[in-house]
Design an enzyme around this catalytic site. Structure first.
Site, PDB file in Angstrom:
ATOM      1  N   ASP A  31       1.097  -1.373  -0.395  1.00 26.71           N
ATOM      2  CA  ASP A  31      -0.032  -0.169  -0.019  1.00 26.71           C
ATOM      3  C   ASP A  31       0.791   1.560   0.001  1.00 26.71           C
ATOM      4  OD1 ASP A  31       0.484  -0.352   2.378  1.00 26.71           O
ATOM      5  OD2 ASP A  31      -1.483   0.486   3.416  1.00 26.71           O
ATOM      6  N   SER A  62     -12.161   3.339  27.189  1.00 25.12           N
ATOM      7  CA  SER A  62     -12.406   1.857  26.687  1.00 25.12           C
ATOM      8  C   SER A  62     -12.966   1.095  27.339  1.00 25.12           C
ATOM      9  CB  SER A  62     -11.254   1.786  25.635  1.00 25.12           C
ATOM     10  OG  SER A  62     -11.317   0.466  25.463  1.00 25.12           O
ATOM     11  N   GLY A 117      -3.161  -5.040  18.535  1.00 26.27           N
ATOM     12  CA  GLY A 117      -2.025  -5.941  18.213  1.00 26.27           C
ATOM     13  C   GLY A 117      -1.130  -6.920  17.846  1.00 26.27           C
ATOM     14  N   SER A 122      -6.854  -3.550  14.943  1.00 24.10           N
ATOM     15  CA  SER A 122      -7.667  -2.773  15.830  1.00 24.10           C
ATOM     16  C   SER A 122      -7.948  -1.109  15.913  1.00 24.10           C
ATOM     17  CB  SER A 122      -7.389  -3.286  17.265  1.00 24.10           C
ATOM     18  OG  SER A 122      -6.073  -2.693  17.945  1.00 24.10           O
ATOM     19  N   ASP A 167      -5.335  -0.403   6.343  1.00 26.16           N
ATOM     20  CA  ASP A 167      -6.335  -0.565   6.933  1.00 26.16           C
ATOM     21  C   ASP A 167      -7.369   0.335   7.457  1.00 26.16           C
ATOM     22  OD1 ASP A 167      -3.644  -2.438   7.551  1.00 26.16           O
ATOM     23  OD2 ASP A 167      -3.558  -1.310   9.495  1.00 26.16           O
TER      24      ASP A 167
HETATM   25  P1  ADP Z   1      -2.818  -3.045  15.471  1.00 25.07           P
HETATM   26  O1  ADP Z   1      -3.871  -1.952  14.980  1.00 25.07           O
HETATM   27  O2  ADP Z   1      -2.633  -4.335  14.125  1.00 25.07           O
HETATM   28  O3  ADP Z   1      -4.508  -4.175  16.346  1.00 25.07           O
HETATM   29  P2  ADP Z   1      -1.426  -1.503  16.295  1.00 25.07           P
HETATM   30  O4  ADP Z   1      -0.338  -0.779  17.366  1.00 25.07           O
HETATM   31  O5  ADP Z   1      -1.602  -0.676  15.016  1.00 25.07           O
HETATM   32  O6  ADP Z   1      -2.164  -3.115  16.692  1.00 25.07           O
HETATM   33  O7  ADP Z   1      -2.542  -0.842  17.193  1.00 25.07           O
HETATM   34  C1  ADP Z   1      -2.617  -1.555  19.114  1.00 25.07           C
HETATM   35  C2  ADP Z   1      -3.479  -0.026  19.917  1.00 25.07           C
HETATM   36  O8  ADP Z   1      -4.520   0.497  19.328  1.00 25.07           O
HETATM   37  C3  ADP Z   1      -3.782  -0.492  21.285  1.00 25.07           C
HETATM   38  O9  ADP Z   1      -1.739  -0.376  21.792  1.00 25.07           O
HETATM   39  C4  ADP Z   1      -4.440   0.791  21.576  1.00 25.07           C
HETATM   40  O10 ADP Z   1      -3.275   1.504  22.512  1.00 25.07           O
HETATM   41  C5  ADP Z   1      -5.341   0.912  20.649  1.00 25.07           C
HETATM   42  N1  ADP Z   1      -6.229  -0.089  20.651  1.00 25.07           N
HETATM   43  C6  ADP Z   1      -6.691  -0.697  19.826  1.00 25.07           C
HETATM   44  N2  ADP Z   1      -8.522  -1.912  20.168  1.00 25.07           N
HETATM   45  C7  ADP Z   1      -8.653  -0.953  21.429  1.00 25.07           C
HETATM   46  C8  ADP Z   1      -9.772  -1.162  22.674  1.00 25.07           C
HETATM   47  N3  ADP Z   1     -10.298  -1.585  22.267  1.00 25.07           N
HETATM   48  N4  ADP Z   1      -9.776   0.233  23.064  1.00 25.07           N
HETATM   49  C9  ADP Z   1      -8.486   1.664  24.192  1.00 25.07           C
HETATM   50  N5  ADP Z   1      -7.138   1.254  23.003  1.00 25.07           N
HETATM   51  C10 ADP Z   1      -7.691   0.228  21.718  1.00 25.07           C
HETATM   52 MG    MG Z   2      -3.033  -0.865  13.853  1.00 29.76          MG
END
Ligand code: ADP
Ligand code: MG
Length: 377
Positions: A31, A62, A117, A122, A167
């Protein structure tokens, strides 16, 4: 007005939205090279209830984090000003304002079942659900690509992650039952039917539950390497290098950049091959393309790790039609395309292999192509 009760009159615009995580069938690290990707939204999504406030406060909560809400002043938001998980939703509000939209604060309550993560996006789910909510509540009328670009800018400029746009586009623009064939240059998109059940197939997701520390720095370095290679070749992006010209181009590059370029060019071609197979209804033939993609990520791009390699190896040995890591790499998740009647065997084989290697028990589930961001209440 500082009392939160006083802004919680029933008249304040409010609602609930959902935005999903994703897996990417093929097209990894393409991408940010202006290439093709083929993501699929997961049923797992970030859900947010959002109620606008008139006092300039952004209150973020959250269900997946300890402690009470994080309270921020919208006027004081600036890149680097927010720590921890709250920077993802705050980033979106900052970016909307930076783009000239006159938006203020809100109460935002997030509840997400996207594993965090795990390479399943996410973070984009959180960004996109907040962007969709704000667009609706403020009547901004932002379409899918506009929401995705905004969420990507939020992650790039406020969170500080130099990610591409896959994403966010997946989280906003995917539709139920389909994979999203996306040209990340210009964002031309096509929904490609992915009737796994109709073909007697399943898409198994294996979350290895590991994320290696070098992930962040390595991503930026790889991206810089690709940009340097494109510049040396006189191309706007590696996407502009056709497979037929690959060998000649490699000869013109420093040795250390060659495997990066080989991955991007062959991976981009694999997306086109995969789409052609899906269009022809030959879903099973996708398997070897997935496995070839993993070999390229492992041997050329070098973003796999022992856990993802083992998951792929064990899945294929147990009868999966193909498997590969999904997401940026250095841990995260693996997808495996399997015949429906071998789903349990393949999942069990991966779990057994992980136990044998002394790794944590992986989390396995089946991906069913789901819908992108939408209002739910
Ligand atoms: P991915 O996007 O692959 O899951 P990232 O490192 O890019 O991994 O993002 C993960 C981060 O997003 C978490 O460490 C947190 O800070 C945030 N996050 C994701 N989901 C939640 C949630 N449900 N509540 C709070 N923070 C979240
Ligand atoms: Mg991410």
């Amino acid at each position: 007005m500082t009392d939160s009760q006083s802004v919680h009159d029933g008249a304040a615009p409010a609602g609930a939205w959902a935005a999903p995580g994703r897996v990417n069938l093929i097209g990894e690290h393409t991408d940010y090279n202006d290439g093709f990707v083929l993501p699929v939204a997961l049923p797992q999504a970030a859900r947010a209830t959002v109620r606008l406030r008139t006092d300039g406060l952004l209150r973020l909560h959250s269900a997946q984090t300890d402690g009470g809400p994080v309270e921020l002043s919208v006027a004081d938001l600036a890149p680097g000003s927010v720590e921890g998980w709250a920077k993802y939703p705050a980033a979106v509000v900052w970016t909307l304002r930076a783009a000239g939209h006159e938006v203020g604060g809100a109460d935002v309550h997030i509840d997400s079942d996207v594993p965090t993560g795990a390479g399943l996006s996410s973070s984009a789910a959180i960004e996109c659900v907040v962007a969709a909510a704000y667009s609706d509540l403020h009547g901004l009328g932002l379409d899918g690509p506009a929401l995705a670009r905004l969420a990507q800018r939020a992650e790039n400029e406020f969170v500080g992650v130099p990610c591409g746009i896959m994403d966010q586009m997946a989280s906003v623009c995917c539709t139920e039952g389909n994979a999203l064939f996306l040209d990340t240059r210009g964002l031309a998109q096509r929904q490609v039917p992915l009737d796994l059940a109709g073909a007697g197939l399943r898409l198994l997701v294996v979350d290895t539950r590991v994320k290696h520390d070098l992930a962040d720095g390595a991503y930026a370095e790889l991206r810089a390497g690709c940009e340097r290679a494109a510049a040396l070749l006189g191309l706007p992006a590696l996407r502009d290098l056709a497979p037929a010209g690959l060998d000649a181009a490699l000869d013109r590059l420093p040795v250390e950049l060659r495997p990066l370029v080989r991955h991007v060019v062959t991976e981009n071609a694999r997306v086109e091959q995969a789409v052609a197979l899906l269009d022809a209804g030959d879903l099973a033939a996708l398997g070897p393309i997935l496995t070839a993609g993993h070999a390229s990520l492992r041997d050329d791009y070098r973003v796999s790790c022992p856990e993802t390699d083992l998951a792929v190896e064990a899945a294929v040995a147990a009868g999966a039609l193909g498997a590969r890591m999904t997401g940026g790499g250095f841990g995260g998740s693996v997808i495996a395309l399997v015949a429906a009647d071998t789903l349990d065997t393949v999942a069990a084989a991966v779990t057994t292999a992980f136990a044998g290697a002394g790794y944590a028990t992986p989390r396995t589930f089946t991906a069913v192509p789901a819908a992108g961001a939408h209002r739910i209440g």
